[in-house]
Design a protein around this motif. Structure first.
Motif, PDB file in Angstrom:
ATOM      1  N   GLU A 185      -6.992   1.821 -57.074  1.00  0.00           N
ATOM      2  CA  GLU A 185      -6.780   2.551 -55.829  1.00  0.00           C
ATOM      3  C   GLU A 185      -6.822   1.583 -54.646  1.00  0.00           C
ATOM      4  O   GLU A 185      -6.026   1.673 -53.707  1.00  0.00           O
ATOM      5  N   SER A 188      -3.699  -0.583 -54.470  1.00  0.00           N
ATOM      6  CA  SER A 188      -2.574   0.173 -53.912  1.00  0.00           C
ATOM      7  C   SER A 188      -2.696   0.286 -52.396  1.00  0.00           C
ATOM      8  O   SER A 188      -1.719   0.152 -51.665  1.00  0.00           O
ATOM      9  N   ASN A 189      -3.896   0.499 -51.910  1.00  0.00           N
ATOM     10  CA  ASN A 189      -4.078   0.658 -50.472  1.00  0.00           C
ATOM     11  C   ASN A 189      -4.064  -0.664 -49.714  1.00  0.00           C
ATOM     12  O   ASN A 189      -3.618  -0.720 -48.565  1.00  0.00           O
ATOM     13  N   VAL A 192      -0.709  -1.797 -48.246  1.00  0.00           N
ATOM     14  CA  VAL A 192      -0.077  -1.171 -47.070  1.00  0.00           C
ATOM     15  C   VAL A 192      -0.914  -1.308 -45.801  1.00  0.00           C
ATOM     16  O   VAL A 192      -0.683  -0.618 -44.814  1.00  0.00           O
ATOM     17  N   ALA A 236       5.270  -5.454 -57.586  1.00  0.00           N
ATOM     18  CA  ALA A 236       5.749  -4.066 -57.589  1.00  0.00           C
ATOM     19  C   ALA A 236       4.995  -3.237 -56.551  1.00  0.00           C
ATOM     20  O   ALA A 236       5.551  -2.330 -55.947  1.00  0.00           O
ATOM     21  N   LEU A 237       3.735  -3.554 -56.341  1.00  0.00           N
ATOM     22  CA  LEU A 237       2.947  -2.810 -55.361  1.00  0.00           C
ATOM     23  C   LEU A 237       3.177  -3.311 -53.940  1.00  0.00           C
ATOM     24  O   LEU A 237       2.683  -2.713 -52.984  1.00  0.00           O
TER      25      LEU A 237
ATOM     26  N   SER B 179      -1.717   8.077 -57.858  1.00  0.00           N
ATOM     27  CA  SER B 179      -2.535   7.054 -57.187  1.00  0.00           C
ATOM     28  C   SER B 179      -4.023   7.204 -57.451  1.00  0.00           C
ATOM     29  O   SER B 179      -4.804   6.343 -57.068  1.00  0.00           O
ATOM     30  N   HIS B 212       0.876   8.052 -49.960  1.00  0.00           N
ATOM     31  CA  HIS B 212       0.409   6.851 -49.273  1.00  0.00           C
ATOM     32  C   HIS B 212      -0.028   5.777 -50.257  1.00  0.00           C
ATOM     33  O   HIS B 212      -0.585   6.081 -51.294  1.00  0.00           O
ATOM     34  N   GLY B 213       0.194   4.545 -49.876  1.00  0.00           N
ATOM     35  CA  GLY B 213      -0.292   3.424 -50.670  1.00  0.00           C
ATOM     36  C   GLY B 213       0.860   2.643 -51.280  1.00  0.00           C
ATOM     37  O   GLY B 213       1.994   3.123 -51.385  1.00  0.00           O
ATOM     38  N   GLY B 214       0.538   1.431 -51.704  1.00  0.00           N
ATOM     39  CA  GLY B 214       1.549   0.546 -52.268  1.00  0.00           C
ATOM     40  C   GLY B 214       2.230   1.160 -53.476  1.00  0.00           C
ATOM     41  O   GLY B 214       3.412   0.900 -53.740  1.00  0.00           O
ATOM     42  N   LEU B 215       1.508   1.984 -54.203  1.00  0.00           N
ATOM     43  CA  LEU B 215       2.088   2.612 -55.380  1.00  0.00           C
ATOM     44  C   LEU B 215       3.319   3.416 -55.015  1.00  0.00           C
ATOM     45  O   LEU B 215       4.322   3.420 -55.742  1.00  0.00           O
ATOM     46  N   ALA B 218       6.221   1.394 -54.239  1.00  0.00           N
ATOM     47  CA  ALA B 218       6.811   0.932 -55.497  1.00  0.00           C
ATOM     48  C   ALA B 218       7.758   1.990 -56.055  1.00  0.00           C
ATOM     49  O   ALA B 218       8.861   1.674 -56.512  1.00  0.00           O
ATOM     50  N   ASN B 231      11.040  -4.971 -59.487  1.00  0.00           N
ATOM     51  CA  ASN B 231       9.652  -4.618 -59.191  1.00  0.00           C
ATOM     52  C   ASN B 231       9.369  -3.250 -59.787  1.00  0.00           C
ATOM     53  O   ASN B 231       9.688  -2.222 -59.210  1.00  0.00           O
ATOM     54  N   ASN B 232       8.786  -3.258 -60.961  1.00  0.00           N
ATOM     55  CA  ASN B 232       8.621  -2.013 -61.702  1.00  0.00           C
ATOM     56  C   ASN B 232       7.228  -1.983 -62.308  1.00  0.00           C
ATOM     57  O   ASN B 232       6.935  -2.683 -63.287  1.00  0.00           O
ATOM     58  N   ILE B 233       6.373  -1.208 -61.710  1.00  0.00           N
ATOM     59  CA  ILE B 233       4.977  -1.192 -62.148  1.00  0.00           C
ATOM     60  C   ILE B 233       4.851  -0.689 -63.583  1.00  0.00           C
ATOM     61  O   ILE B 233       3.983  -1.121 -64.336  1.00  0.00           O
ATOM     62  N   VAL B 357      -5.539   7.750 -47.421  1.00  0.00           N
ATOM     63  CA  VAL B 357      -5.524   6.764 -48.514  1.00  0.00           C
ATOM     64  C   VAL B 357      -4.797   7.296 -49.741  1.00  0.00           C
ATOM     65  O   VAL B 357      -4.742   6.628 -50.778  1.00  0.00           O
ATOM     66  N   ALA B 360      -7.112   9.425 -53.781  1.00  0.00           N
ATOM     67  CA  ALA B 360      -7.853   8.220 -54.163  1.00  0.00           C
ATOM     68  C   ALA B 360      -9.218   8.292 -53.496  1.00  0.00           C
ATOM     69  O   ALA B 360      -9.515   7.531 -52.581  1.00  0.00           O
TER      70      ALA B 360
END
Lengths: 614, 614
Positions: A185, A188-189, A192, A236-237, B179, B212-215, B218, B231-233, B357, B360
């Motif tokens: 978690e 991922s945060n 950003v 990827a993230l 997430s 929200h978040g990098g996930l 992605a 870019n593939n998680i 966030v 999460a």
């Protein structure tokens, strides 16, 4: 290409290993060369290249000396010597904030930040083995559970940005911690945040045991491609990504850290390091040397002493035997197998019936619930301090669904421990969730019979608080029907005083009973068996000829078992005395001092009883 | 390339939207076309292509009809109609096991598996809004919290493999749930099962609010590249990966599912769907229509009615005002902002001082601890039912470090709710952790002053149990010094009976006091304020002229506040009566029935008091 790199690394680590054998810092009379002049980053920056290498020797001596003297983490710290030196060479701690995960690899950092005495002279200088802001301005958190650094660091970075300040926020994570939910978690945060955020991933190919899960295959693919694989979870993230295959090379580390310093992009620095580096046995036996007991340097075989029977071996033997008749047995650990008796030698005996989910307790809970639902017989072994990491899954995934998973909670109890690893909170955590049956055996025979019941019944999730003390054996087979929930066992019948003594504290209850007998009081002694419900009939019957009920539990009182007894008797004349731990984080306080503080001694308890009986 | 695809999709969804306006299923007198013949997968398989499209209309009618009649999830279900039809067309439920996450998107599945009456005639047929194995053999778990499906499914799949069985295990996850820590742990572990394991990721570009978040960046990159980005998680974790941009196209879905059916490799099917599809307002206002109240179809503006002041608006206004003087205020939500008053209209007013966030909660806890450590003023708003998802972070990240984060716990209390969303467990969860101060305001003025204290002091983590009932206002400014911990407030002084009434139940305490007055008993009335400690001096003083202490708390009794009072008085003659909820998962039981069951009514409580006073 992959193969070539792999074999290069194997060759390299073999030469490392060979080089260790005569390392000067293995000499017990080794004198540190430059460490005494180092108090923080600015002192490290003054050193020449050869002095930096000398410093690495000094740090390895400190790690080995401390672990050999007072015990401690070994392999992960040995492998993180060079990255720590390079971090302090490049970054300006404490202005730049280095935030460590779990603290398995923090010893070198401690030695470079004013706490070397705790390693060079550990008997006289009691330094914690964990990150601790009370010890140094170079630490920012008290940390002993894994997978928290990224989340904590995102908060630190966000506060920095709100305040309009400029410095690096660096999270150091590794040793298998990245697979924990909070870490993912946080990862991922962190991506950003939109500002400086550097995650240093210390990839030593291990958790405490082997690392497990797709995440670690992903790291492996990156290692084997020298960071070049297009399968890159960090990219990827949204992270900028840097890989260093020789993560124990100070010069290369310095170059890399200089490159990422002050970046305004989220950045992952993936370091491939060697767990145990610098001490041959720790490289050869990575799991065994993750942590070591005092005196290991002088022992030929330093596997943990298994002198006689203990609840770990009892558990393992039971499960191995069970497997003969139940091919659907599923033994689960979340990355702490050896701590609960699933040592490297026995794990292979379970074959596909054993799964280590990695540091991922929530996954363990969901996994055993799913397996129980579909007819397997899952048994999850977990430490009291870590079962905390999955309350919601215990409640929603397991208890709400009433799936018959068995959860064995080890090391629950009141004893001396680091404040991050207390075993006193599992009773409030588990016993206030509906549907779960939480059992508290007092003897080996009870424990074995409870295991039999838990793994054959299909009605309830069953947790068992595995005794943390010495094995008590009656020699008589237990034949209790545990499906009759909340039926307490009356072990001795008396009057005036009833002692309800749970689990490990049953023996204390016996001592109290004996002490009362000396003054002519014949007390009733009860083993409650269940921590999740009351034997209301028995408790009501006690009202007839008892004046006081004493409860003893090896855990925190707040929210625990004893308070339920106090509530039950609230509308009656029965007096109730609850014994257990106060709600507090105690830090390495001796067990004896804790027992005195909480009045967990027969004479103190009898003193209290006499006051009430007056 | 990316841009082109994006604009194609925008055009496509605009045409969807336009098409909805006259959709026949919007007619309240719509008659279903094929749904009545469908009871499980095998019936879906018999349908022609045009019948499958008719079925989609039927399902949309059912979703809208149910939500409009009894309230319910709307947008995520509307967007998952076609994937559900295709799943049942291709897979053989219940032999193939479809395991839903959180259940936001399970309505179509329910309608296809024998529970259509709950949607066509929801008044007469009470079907839960969540996955529930007691309702149907096509459901396997009771699920209402997010992010659990992958973990549960890994367990189901592992049991299948141990038993040597063969079928598909399919986890359906989406709507922002990916997430969450457990989901990521599960994703990592699913990748290494070594057997059939299919994760269907329903990517509708949203959580309840925005994701929200990098996930989610992605996922966006994958969408924009039509699944082609390197870019593939999922691939990075070891999954076979399939992308479908038009995730609402039944024919394409069927082809794709046929391709992955019976695969022996871990597989992710990434579907891009349209949240709210088929109902224009739900597409236009995705967050607002995530869930809707009964009658929304007939309303012009269906934003939740904000009739007058409530604790959500009070909180938001307080924080907006606070921001004027404290630029380091950091308001945090974990994906449930609207539920706590952080509605889409006010979030932009907080600017960079607001962070969602995503789903999460562990991250939220670590984030606010880190921000507090570094001098920001974090305030995390969270629902009682979801604060459970982060016990260990409350304990280790926040409490152990004593960082002054403020945690506002909403919707804690005893009231009618789905068994997956009860608000009764937060007191045992939070109040038995050392160091945290858990406050329980009884009025608006207290709440505001507690907020002032919590967000200016630097000594403790402070949680506040935001009242869940109607706003009570005294009109008098509160000037209590809350830094004097555990100082209870005596609101009225009497004798014989003392009523300690916490938070929302303070009003109940007043009613009990009034009722006692009718029989000539002048009771003492106490607002305990603190749920985390006792006012021992006050409690001792009560012994002089009180015979019974009554505690009232709107939460489960086990491990809660009242039991601490019972323990305190255990060695004395004081009688104690604790009122609160029994330890059980209640499912949609009416509030009135719960109050009767738990004797939470003035007349019942007075009856009990009289028995004890006799």
């Amino acid at each position: 290409m992959k193969k070539k790199l792999l074999s290069m690394f194997i060759a390299a680590s073999m030469s490392y290993t060979a080089a260790f054998a005569n390392a000067e810092y293995l000499n017990p009379n080794y004198k540190v060369k430059v460490l005494n002049s180092i108090n923080s980053s600015k002192d490290v920056k003054k050193l020449s290249k050869s002095q930096l290498n000398d410093l690495a020797d000094d740090l390895r001596y400190g790690i080995l000396n401390r672990a050999n003297t007072v015990g401690g983490h070994l392999g992960p710290d040995l492998g993180f010597v060079e990255p720590t030196i390079a971090m302090h060479y490049v970054f300006n701690s404490p202005q730049d904030r280095i935030i460590f995960d779990v603290s398995h690899q923090i010893y070198p950092h401690k030695m470079l930040t004013g706490r070397k005495d705790g390693f060079l002279n550990p008997i006289n200088k009691n330094i914690s083995g964990y990150s601790n802001q009370d010890e140094s301005e170079h630490d920012f958190f008290k940390v002993g559970h894994t997978s928290t650094s990224l989340s904590l660091a995102t908060g630190v970075a966000k506060a920095r940005d709100l305040k309009g300040e400029k410095y690096n926020v660096i999270a150091v994570i590794g040793d298998g911690s990245l697979s924990g939910g909070e870490a993912l978690e946080g990862l991922s945060n962190g991506a950003v945040l939109g500002s400086n955020f550097i995650a240093i991933v210390n990839d030593n190919e291990m958790a405490i045991a082997e690392d497990h899960g797709g995440l670690y295959n992903a790291l492996k693919e990156l290692r084997e491609s020298n960071g070049k694989s297009s399968n890159n979870i960090f990219k990827a993230l949204g992270y900028d990504y840097y890989y260093l295959d020789d993560g124990n090379n100070i010069e290369e580390l310095i170059k890399l850290f200089q490159k990422v310093k002050d970046t305004q992009k989220p950045t992952v620095v993936h370091l491939h390091t060697l767990k145990g580096m610098g001490y041959e046995p720790a490289v050869e036996h990575k799991e065994q040397y993750h942590w070591q007991m005092p005196g290991f340097l002088n022992q030929k075989d330093s596997s943990p002493a298994q002198s006689g029977e203990n609840y770990n071996t009892i558990t393992t033997n039971y499960l191995l035997n069970k497997l003969k008749t139940n091919k659907n047995l599923l033994v689960v650990s979340a990355a702490t197998p050896s701590a609960t008796g699933l040592t490297p030698d026995v794990r292979p005996l379970f074959g596909k019936n054993y799964v280590d989910v990695g540091i991922a307790e929530q996954q363990a809970a969901g996994f055993v619930s799913g397996a129980a639902e579909n007819g397997a017989t899952p048994v999850w072994e977990v430490m009291s301090s870590f079962v905390q990491r999955t309350y919601d899954q215990l409640s929603q995934d397991i208890a709400l669904n009433n799936n018959p998973a068995t959860i064995l909670v080890f090391a629950g109890g009141i004893y001396s421990a680091d404040m991050t690893h207390l075993g006193i909170f599992d009773i409030p955590l588990i016993s206030n969730i509906p549907n779960i049956v939480y059992l508290s055996p007092t003897t080996k025979e009870e424990y074995l019979h409870m295991l039999d019941w838990a793994t054959t019944q299909k009605q309830h999730p069953v947790a068992i608080r595995v005794p943390a003390g010495a094995v008590v054996s009656t020699g008589e087979k237990d034949t209790t029907d545990y499906s009759k929930l909340n039926k307490f066992k009356v072990e001795a019948t008396g009057q005036d005083v009833a002692i309800i003594a749970a689990g490990d504290f049953y023996q204390l209850g016996k001592q109290v009973k004996d002490k009362l007998a000396q003054q002519g009081i014949t007390a009733t002694l009860i083993n409650p068996v269940y921590l999740t419900g009351l034997d209301e009939e028995l408790l009501n019957n006690l009202k007839a000829d008892h004046k006081v009920v004493v409860t003893l539990e090896s855990g925190v009182l707040d929210g625990g078992f004893g308070e339920k007894i106090a509530r039950f008797y609230g509308n009656s004349d029965m007096k109730v005395l609850n014994y257990g731990a106060k709600k507090e984080f105690t830090d390495r306080v001796s067990t004896d001092e804790l027992y005195t503080r909480y009045r967990l001694k027969p004479e103190l308890i009898v003193e209290d009883i006499n006051k009430v009986l007056k």
